[in-house]
Design a protein around this motif. Sequence first.
Motif, PDB file in Angstrom:
ATOM      1  N   PRO A 211     -12.025  -2.743 -58.509  1.00 17.47           N
ATOM      2  CA  PRO A 211     -11.340  -1.677 -57.769  1.00 17.47           C
ATOM      3  C   PRO A 211      -9.913  -2.088 -57.422  1.00 17.47           C
ATOM      4  O   PRO A 211      -9.638  -3.248 -57.132  1.00 17.47           O
ATOM      5  N   VAL A 212      -9.018  -1.135 -57.495  1.00 21.05           N
ATOM      6  CA  VAL A 212      -7.613  -1.369 -57.177  1.00 21.05           C
ATOM      7  C   VAL A 212      -7.419  -1.040 -55.706  1.00 21.05           C
ATOM      8  O   VAL A 212      -7.787   0.045 -55.258  1.00 21.05           O
ATOM      9  N   PRO A 213      -6.850  -1.973 -54.937  1.00 18.64           N
ATOM     10  CA  PRO A 213      -6.636  -1.686 -53.522  1.00 18.64           C
ATOM     11  C   PRO A 213      -5.690  -0.496 -53.353  1.00 18.64           C
ATOM     12  O   PRO A 213      -4.708  -0.375 -54.078  1.00 18.64           O
ATOM     13  N   GLN A 214      -6.010   0.364 -52.430  1.00 18.86           N
ATOM     14  CA  GLN A 214      -5.175   1.531 -52.167  1.00 18.86           C
ATOM     15  C   GLN A 214      -3.937   1.116 -51.378  1.00 18.86           C
ATOM     16  O   GLN A 214      -4.023   0.368 -50.422  1.00 18.86           O
ATOM     17  N   GLN A 215      -2.792   1.604 -51.820  1.00 19.43           N
ATOM     18  CA  GLN A 215      -1.538   1.335 -51.125  1.00 19.43           C
ATOM     19  C   GLN A 215      -1.311   2.437 -50.097  1.00 19.43           C
ATOM     20  O   GLN A 215      -1.540   3.612 -50.396  1.00 19.43           O
ATOM     21  N   PRO A 216      -0.864   2.076 -48.906  1.00 19.07           N
ATOM     22  CA  PRO A 216      -0.587   3.122 -47.918  1.00 19.07           C
ATOM     23  C   PRO A 216       0.531   4.030 -48.415  1.00 19.07           C
ATOM     24  O   PRO A 216       1.474   3.578 -49.055  1.00 19.07           O
ATOM     25  N   THR A 217       0.410   5.313 -48.138  1.00 15.23           N
ATOM     26  CA  THR A 217       1.406   6.277 -48.606  1.00 15.23           C
ATOM     27  C   THR A 217       2.450   6.598 -47.544  1.00 15.23           C
ATOM     28  O   THR A 217       3.414   7.260 -47.817  1.00 15.23           O
ATOM     29  N   GLY A 218       2.246   6.142 -46.327  1.00 17.91           N
ATOM     30  CA  GLY A 218       3.203   6.420 -45.264  1.00 17.91           C
ATOM     31  C   GLY A 218       2.760   5.743 -43.987  1.00 17.91           C
ATOM     32  O   GLY A 218       1.768   5.033 -43.949  1.00 17.91           O
ATOM     33  N   THR A 219       3.501   5.978 -42.948  1.00 17.82           N
ATOM     34  CA  THR A 219       3.180   5.389 -41.656  1.00 17.82           C
ATOM     35  C   THR A 219       2.010   6.135 -41.040  1.00 17.82           C
ATOM     36  O   THR A 219       2.007   7.363 -40.981  1.00 17.82           O
ATOM     37  N   ALA A 220       1.033   5.394 -40.597  1.00 12.63           N
ATOM     38  CA  ALA A 220      -0.114   6.013 -39.939  1.00 12.63           C
ATOM     39  C   ALA A 220       0.259   6.332 -38.502  1.00 12.63           C
ATOM     40  O   ALA A 220       0.849   5.516 -37.803  1.00 12.63           O
ATOM     41  N   VAL A 221      -0.076   7.518 -38.066  1.00 15.64           N
ATOM     42  CA  VAL A 221       0.207   7.943 -36.714  1.00 15.64           C
ATOM     43  C   VAL A 221      -1.111   8.330 -36.068  1.00 15.64           C
ATOM     44  O   VAL A 221      -1.851   9.143 -36.611  1.00 15.64           O
ATOM     45  N   SER A 222      -1.388   7.737 -34.946  1.00 14.56           N
ATOM     46  CA  SER A 222      -2.598   8.072 -34.222  1.00 14.56           C
ATOM     47  C   SER A 222      -2.390   9.387 -33.490  1.00 14.56           C
ATOM     48  O   SER A 222      -1.402   9.562 -32.779  1.00 14.56           O
ATOM     49  N   VAL A 223      -3.287  10.316 -33.687  1.00 19.87           N
ATOM     50  CA  VAL A 223      -3.174  11.610 -33.049  1.00 19.87           C
ATOM     51  C   VAL A 223      -4.415  11.834 -32.209  1.00 19.87           C
ATOM     52  O   VAL A 223      -5.523  11.877 -32.715  1.00 19.87           O
ATOM     53  N   LEU A 224      -4.201  11.949 -30.915  1.00 17.90           N
ATOM     54  CA  LEU A 224      -5.283  12.253 -30.000  1.00 17.90           C
ATOM     55  C   LEU A 224      -5.160  13.707 -29.579  1.00 17.90           C
ATOM     56  O   LEU A 224      -4.051  14.243 -29.503  1.00 17.90           O
ATOM     57  N   PRO A 225      -6.266  14.355 -29.299  1.00 18.68           N
ATOM     58  CA  PRO A 225      -6.188  15.780 -28.924  1.00 18.68           C
ATOM     59  C   PRO A 225      -5.265  16.039 -27.744  1.00 18.68           C
ATOM     60  O   PRO A 225      -4.595  17.050 -27.689  1.00 18.68           O
ATOM     61  N   GLU A 226      -5.186  15.103 -26.784  1.00 17.43           N
ATOM     62  CA  GLU A 226      -4.353  15.322 -25.603  1.00 17.43           C
ATOM     63  C   GLU A 226      -2.915  14.861 -25.798  1.00 17.43           C
ATOM     64  O   GLU A 226      -2.087  15.000 -24.907  1.00 17.43           O
ATOM     65  N   SER A 227      -2.570  14.294 -26.960  1.00 21.30           N
ATOM     66  CA  SER A 227      -1.212  13.798 -27.180  1.00 21.30           C
ATOM     67  C   SER A 227      -0.279  14.935 -27.556  1.00 21.30           C
ATOM     68  O   SER A 227      -0.683  15.970 -28.055  1.00 21.30           O
ATOM     69  N   THR A 228       1.007  14.720 -27.344  1.00 16.75           N
ATOM     70  CA  THR A 228       2.035  15.700 -27.665  1.00 16.75           C
ATOM     71  C   THR A 228       2.626  15.328 -29.019  1.00 16.75           C
ATOM     72  O   THR A 228       2.997  14.180 -29.238  1.00 16.75           O
ATOM     73  N   PRO A 229       2.728  16.276 -29.939  1.00 19.64           N
ATOM     74  CA  PRO A 229       3.326  15.960 -31.240  1.00 19.64           C
ATOM     75  C   PRO A 229       4.769  15.488 -31.064  1.00 19.64           C
ATOM     76  O   PRO A 229       5.477  15.974 -30.182  1.00 19.64           O
ATOM     77  N   PRO A 230       5.240  14.524 -31.870  1.00 19.14           N
ATOM     78  CA  PRO A 230       6.592  13.978 -31.709  1.00 19.14           C
ATOM     79  C   PRO A 230       7.676  15.041 -31.738  1.00 19.14           C
ATOM     80  O   PRO A 230       8.630  14.968 -30.998  1.00 19.14           O
ATOM     81  N   GLU A 231       7.552  16.068 -32.593  1.00 19.00           N
ATOM     82  CA  GLU A 231       8.600  17.083 -32.686  1.00 19.00           C
ATOM     83  C   GLU A 231       8.666  17.955 -31.422  1.00 19.00           C
ATOM     84  O   GLU A 231       9.675  18.576 -31.143  1.00 19.00           O
ATOM     85  N   ALA A 232       7.593  17.973 -30.603  1.00 21.57           N
ATOM     86  CA  ALA A 232       7.589  18.772 -29.383  1.00 21.57           C
ATOM     87  C   ALA A 232       7.954  17.933 -28.160  1.00 21.57           C
ATOM     88  O   ALA A 232       8.142  18.477 -27.095  1.00 21.57           O
ATOM     89  N   ALA A 233       8.083  16.623 -28.319  1.00 17.64           N
ATOM     90  CA  ALA A 233       8.379  15.763 -27.186  1.00 17.64           C
ATOM     91  C   ALA A 233       9.859  15.857 -26.813  1.00 17.64           C
ATOM     92  O   ALA A 233      10.713  16.020 -27.690  1.00 17.64           O
ATOM     93  N   PRO A 234      10.173  15.743 -25.541  1.00 15.18           N
ATOM     94  CA  PRO A 234      11.592  15.759 -25.147  1.00 15.18           C
ATOM     95  C   PRO A 234      12.327  14.564 -25.747  1.00 15.18           C
ATOM     96  O   PRO A 234      11.754  13.509 -25.958  1.00 15.18           O
ATOM     97  N   THR A 235      13.599  14.718 -26.027  1.00 15.37           N
ATOM     98  CA  THR A 235      14.427  13.683 -26.660  1.00 15.37           C
ATOM     99  C   THR A 235      14.463  12.408 -25.825  1.00 15.37           C
ATOM    100  O   THR A 235      14.468  11.308 -26.373  1.00 15.37           O
TER     101      THR A 235
END
Length: 77
Positions: A50-74
């Motif tokens: 098996p070929v190890p899978q390469q990550p395709t991007g930065t993993a971001v932990s998303v919790l139901p109570e968290s605010t999405p980065p684009e909605a967070a104040p600057t």
Amino acid sequence: MNDPIVEEIRRVRDAHAARFNYDLNAIFQDIKEREKKSGLKFIQGVARQPVPQQPTGTAVSVLPESTPPEAAPTAIL
């Protein structure tokens, strides 16, 4: 539940094995001889590692109570 196709395969397999007194080496040799006589090309399968899978991007932990980065104040970013 009886499947007639499975039953037939088992009968044929048992009859073939009985011809060689259930000797696995003899059964194997017979099968290899039949392959040679058939004229067909048989390929030896080799398991690929098996070929190890390469990550395709930065993993971001998303919790139901968290605010999405684009909605967070600057100021918080």
